[in-house]
Design an enzyme around this catalytic site. Structure first.
Site, PDB file in Angstrom:
ATOM      1  N   GLU A   1      11.428   7.847   5.756  1.00 24.37           N
ATOM      2  CA  GLU A   1      12.556   6.905   5.727  1.00 24.37           C
ATOM      3  C   GLU A   1      12.113   5.446   5.719  1.00 24.37           C
ATOM      4  O   GLU A   1      12.817   4.584   5.211  1.00 24.37           O
ATOM      5  CB  GLU A   1      13.480   7.151   6.938  1.00 24.37           C
ATOM      6  CG  GLU A   1      14.367   8.389   6.816  1.00 24.37           C
ATOM      7  CD  GLU A   1      13.754   9.649   7.390  1.00 24.37           C
ATOM      8  OE1 GLU A   1      12.510   9.720   7.528  1.00 24.37           O
ATOM      9  OE2 GLU A   1      14.517  10.581   7.698  1.00 24.37           O
TER      10      GLU A   1
ATOM     11  N   ALA B   1      18.223  13.232   3.329  1.00 26.24           N
ATOM     12  CA  ALA B   1      19.589  12.795   3.048  1.00 26.24           C
ATOM     13  C   ALA B   1      19.696  12.479   1.562  1.00 26.24           C
ATOM     14  O   ALA B   1      18.696  12.106   0.933  1.00 26.24           O
ATOM     15  CB  ALA B   1      19.890  11.552   3.868  1.00 26.24           C
TER      16      ALA B   1
ATOM     17  N   GLU C   1      14.008  16.851   9.659  1.00 30.05           N
ATOM     18  CA  GLU C   1      14.774  16.780  10.911  1.00 30.05           C
ATOM     19  C   GLU C   1      15.619  18.042  11.108  1.00 30.05           C
ATOM     20  O   GLU C   1      15.786  18.515  12.231  1.00 30.05           O
ATOM     21  CB  GLU C   1      15.653  15.525  10.899  1.00 30.05           C
ATOM     22  CG  GLU C   1      14.810  14.266  10.958  1.00 30.05           C
ATOM     23  CD  GLU C   1      15.603  13.001  10.743  1.00 30.05           C
ATOM     24  OE1 GLU C   1      16.113  12.814   9.619  1.00 30.05           O
ATOM     25  OE2 GLU C   1      15.729  12.207  11.684  1.00 30.05           O
TER      26      GLU C   1
ATOM     27  N   GLY D   1      15.722  13.914   6.423  1.00 36.29           N
ATOM     28  CA  GLY D   1      16.706  14.814   7.027  1.00 36.29           C
ATOM     29  C   GLY D   1      16.328  16.283   6.891  1.00 36.29           C
ATOM     30  O   GLY D   1      16.702  17.102   7.732  1.00 36.29           O
TER      31      GLY D   1
END
Ligand code: CO8
Length: 258
Positions: free
Chosen positions: A132, A65, A112, A109
């Site tokens: 994270e 992210a 992911e 992310g």
């Protein structure tokens, strides 16, 4: 004019999506995720496309992210705008096979996103991680759920709690990635694989993808029942009859994708 955050190309029956934020290690901000969702839906709806490849550059598939964008979000900002949910759910809706071609980092992310794809082809330079915890947040785009299902609780816990990265070899041994190839050949090998897949019956591919995904989301008995019904349904399709007839006639099949 600013640079587009993703690039899309048709390569025969393969739709190629390339992240294009090299200065930010392809960090996934809202603009990228919106553009990715739109590109995926467009390729999914295009009858000329049989498989989709998502890739980045040699240094980064995606570094997660966009921390600069996320840093000042409030609870209301993320809750009211359905942060992640509003565009990540699109990936789950795509019915055609999606391949991730990963070189460099796939973090947070980015990892992911790769996990949400159907096949991951990794360059030998690839590194996967869910760091994270370093930011005092958690993998919130499916990481805590898909990673243990993909590689088991032991390694998933280690990666989530300690921010440990897996290199390509360990990712392959762990079952996180499907294949590892030399970095210089990543795109060529992934497109080769995607082209092979895209040559099969599009309808059969969608059924297979749906059935394999059922294995994650149902009991064995329910999954087997679903699989059996789908197999029976194939006998109503032109492509299944063509595939079997072509085998018996010792010729390549001509699929209508129906
Ligand atoms: N967000 C924003 N900018 C980033 C990010 C990121 N995730 N990663 C790298 N960048 C930027 C850096 O700030 C830097 O910018 P600048 O040149 O302006 O300073 C540039 O990219 C290059 O990065 P580095 O100088 O740090 O390059 P290095 O080669 O030294 O390191 C790393 C590369 C290892 C990738 C390092 O940048 C790093 O650790 N990045 C952060 C990785 C991370 O923590 N990812 C997880 C983010 S949280 C997350 O993903 C939540 C997931 C759930 C939500 C998903 C919604 C989209």
């Amino acid at each position: 004019m600013s640079e587009p955050v993703i690039l899309t190309e048709n390569r025969g029956r393969v739709g190629l999506i390339t992240f294009n934020r090299p200065a930010q290690m392809n960090a996934l901000n809202s603009a990228v995720m919106d553009a990715l969702g739109a590109a995926l839906l467009a390729f999914d709806a295009d009858e000329g496309i049989g498989a989709i490849v998502i890739t980045g550059n040699t240094k980064a598939f995606a570094a997660g992210a966009d921390i600069a964008e996320m840093a000042e979000f409030s609870y209301s900002d993320v809750y009211n705008t359905q942060f992640i949910t509003r565009n990540w759910e699109i990936i789950r809706r795509v019915r055609k096979p999606v391949l991730a071609a990963v070189a460099g980092v796939a973090l947070g992310g980015g990892c992911e996103l790769a996990l949400a794809c159907d096949i991951i082809v990794a360059a030998d330079s690839a590194r996967f991680g869910l760091p994270e915890i370093k930011l005092a947040i958690l993998p919130g785009a499916g990481g805590t759920q898909r990673l243990p299902r993909a590689i088991g609780k032991a390694k998933a816990m280690d990666m989530c709690l300690s921010a440990r990265l897996l290199d390509a070899a360990e990712a392959e041994q762990s079952g996180l990635v499907s294949r590892v190839v030399p970095a210089a050949e990543l795109l060529e090998k992934t497109l080769e694989l995607a082209t092979k897949i895209a040559g099969f019956s599009a309808q059969a591919l969608m059924v297979v993808k749906e059935a394999v995904n059922r294995a994650w989301e149902s009991s064995l008995a329910e999954g087997i029942l679903f699989e059996r019904r789908e197999l029976h349904a194939r006998f109503a399709s032109a492509d299944a009859h063509e595939g079997m007839r072509a085998f018996l006639e010792k010729r390549p099949p001509i699929f209508q994708h129906r």
